[in-house]
Scaffold this active site. Structure first.
Site, short mmCIF file in Angstrom:
data_model
loop_
_atom_site.label_atom_id
_atom_site.label_comp_id
_atom_site.label_asym_id
_atom_site.label_seq_id
_atom_site.Cartn_x
_atom_site.Cartn_y
_atom_site.Cartn_z
N LYS A 238 -13.65 -9.39 -28.47
CA LYS A 238 -13.31 -8.00 -28.56
C LYS A 238 -13.69 -7.50 -30.15
CE LYS A 238 -9.35 -5.56 -28.86
NZ LYS A 238 -9.41 -4.60 -29.67
N ASP B 148 -14.49 -2.24 -28.42
CA ASP B 148 -13.30 -1.30 -28.13
C ASP B 148 -13.66 -0.47 -29.18
OD1 ASP B 148 -10.62 -0.53 -27.85
OD2 ASP B 148 -9.97 -2.13 -28.91
N LYS C 19 -12.95 3.08 -28.31
CA LYS C 19 -12.19 4.18 -27.94
C LYS C 19 -12.92 5.60 -28.22
CE LYS C 19 -7.97 1.80 -28.33
NZ LYS C 19 -8.20 0.38 -29.26
N ASP D 149 -14.67 12.58 -27.50
CA ASP D 149 -15.41 14.05 -28.23
C ASP D 149 -15.80 14.73 -26.97
OD1 ASP D 149 -16.80 15.53 -30.10
OD2 ASP D 149 -17.02 13.60 -31.13
N THR E 30 -0.39 2.20 -26.60
CA THR E 30 0.99 1.90 -26.57
C THR E 30 1.82 2.24 -27.77
OG1 THR E 30 -0.14 -0.36 -27.41
CG2 THR E 30 0.77 -0.14 -24.94
N ARG F 27 -3.72 -12.03 -32.52
CA ARG F 27 -3.23 -13.01 -33.62
C ARG F 27 -2.70 -14.35 -32.78
NH1 ARG F 27 0.07 -7.80 -35.59
NH2 ARG F 27 -0.53 -7.58 -33.58
O1 C5P Z 1 -3.12 -9.58 -32.48
P1 C5P Z 1 -2.89 -8.83 -30.97
O2 C5P Z 1 -2.68 -9.82 -29.75
O3 C5P Z 1 -1.55 -8.03 -31.09
O4 C5P Z 1 -3.95 -7.93 -30.92
C1 C5P Z 1 -4.07 -7.09 -29.61
C2 C5P Z 1 -5.35 -6.29 -29.71
O5 C5P Z 1 -5.60 -5.56 -28.56
C3 C5P Z 1 -5.75 -5.42 -30.94
O6 C5P Z 1 -6.97 -5.54 -31.22
C4 C5P Z 1 -5.14 -4.13 -30.80
O7 C5P Z 1 -5.94 -3.23 -31.41
C5 C5P Z 1 -5.53 -3.93 -29.14
N1 C5P Z 1 -4.82 -3.15 -28.50
C6 C5P Z 1 -3.52 -3.16 -28.31
N2 C5P Z 1 -2.74 -2.32 -27.59
C7 C5P Z 1 -3.24 -1.40 -27.01
C8 C5P Z 1 -4.86 -1.28 -27.14
C9 C5P Z 1 -5.31 -2.07 -27.95
O8 C5P Z 1 -2.67 -4.06 -28.79
N3 C5P Z 1 -2.58 -0.34 -26.05
#
Ligand code: C5P
Length: 232
Positions: free
Chosen positions: A32, A59, A61, A64, A119, A211
């Protein structure tokens, strides 16, 4: 729908991203690319990762007016990505325009999914800041229906919502789910987390993992653990 693990490559440069992907040697995980990396490194990072043989979820998003989103999607479709997204809040008309723009002359197009409510937006904030008075869950399901009606392929949601989205839309409607942590792992800023194994049981189609893989001592082993738990 084939289940897969998508690695969120939240790095601030092309070099860091390519160095990270080098660790995977022959493996080609689905990656991603989010706003941070895309704005730092531009379309060339998408092409570079594509040329290495990875699938890409771009990603960005988009949100517009329909005409602008349609034209932007045409540009993105030419990058050869496999999945991209829009905000469902942009309306059904905007989402339909996105599909039109994304469809290549040969009729193929990347998967298009919608963000329902972020979220990071809780029910109180949605009421106070956005003046949306309905319960959060109802809004999420309504936006998912709108996305389906507009011809989109699925939504980004929590694994905890995946089953309900499949019930309201269909089992074929794709759920792409972040908020994944290993049992006993560091939760960080995510609020509601599930393990890859739980996400599988809850019916997620794709998990997005950042992460727990990118910050792991051995990212390849962490990725393989996700695949083993989620895909089996
Ligand atoms: O590091 P982590 O596992 O928390 O990363 C989750 C990824 O998913 C990040 O790139 C974050 O921006 C994305 N994301 C999220 N919640 C959402 C939409 C996207 O955590 N509702």
């Amino acid at each position: 729908m084939g289940k897969d693990v998508i690695i969120a490559c939240d790095f601030d440069s092309a070099q860091k991203t390519l160095d990270f992907l080098d660790k995977f040697k022959g493996k080609k995980p689905f990656v991603k690319i989010g706003m941070e990396l895309y704005y730092a490194a531009g379309p060339s990072i998408v092409k570079a990762i594509k040329e290495r043989g990875h699938k890409i979820f771009l990603d960005l998003k988009l949100h517009d007016i329909p005409n602008t989103v349609k034209k932007a999607m045409t540009v993105l479709s030419e990058l050869g990505v496999d999945m991209c997204n829009v905000h469902a809040a942009g309306t059904k008309r905007m989402m339909s325009a996105a599909i039109e723009g994304l469809t290549r002359p040969d009729g193929t197009r990347p998967l298009l999914i919608a963000v329902t409510q972020l979220t990071s937006t809780d029910e109180q904030t949605m009421h106070d800041d956005l003046l949306i008075g309905e319960p959060l869950d109802k809004v999420v399901m309504h936006y998912a229906r709108n996305a389906m009606d507009a011809g989109l392929d699925g939504v980004v949601c929590s694994p905890l919502e995946a089953g309900k989205v499949h019930g309201v839309c269909s089992d074929k409607f794709v759920t792409v789910t972040p908020g994944i942590r290993f049992a006993g792992g560091d939760v960080g800023d995510q609020k509601r987390v599930t393990t890859p194994q739980m996400a599988k049981e809850l019916g997620s189609d794709y998990i997005v993992v950042g992460r727990p893989i990118t910050a792991a001592e051995d990212p390849v082993a962490a990725y393989e653990r996700c695949v083993a738990e989620f895909v089996g």
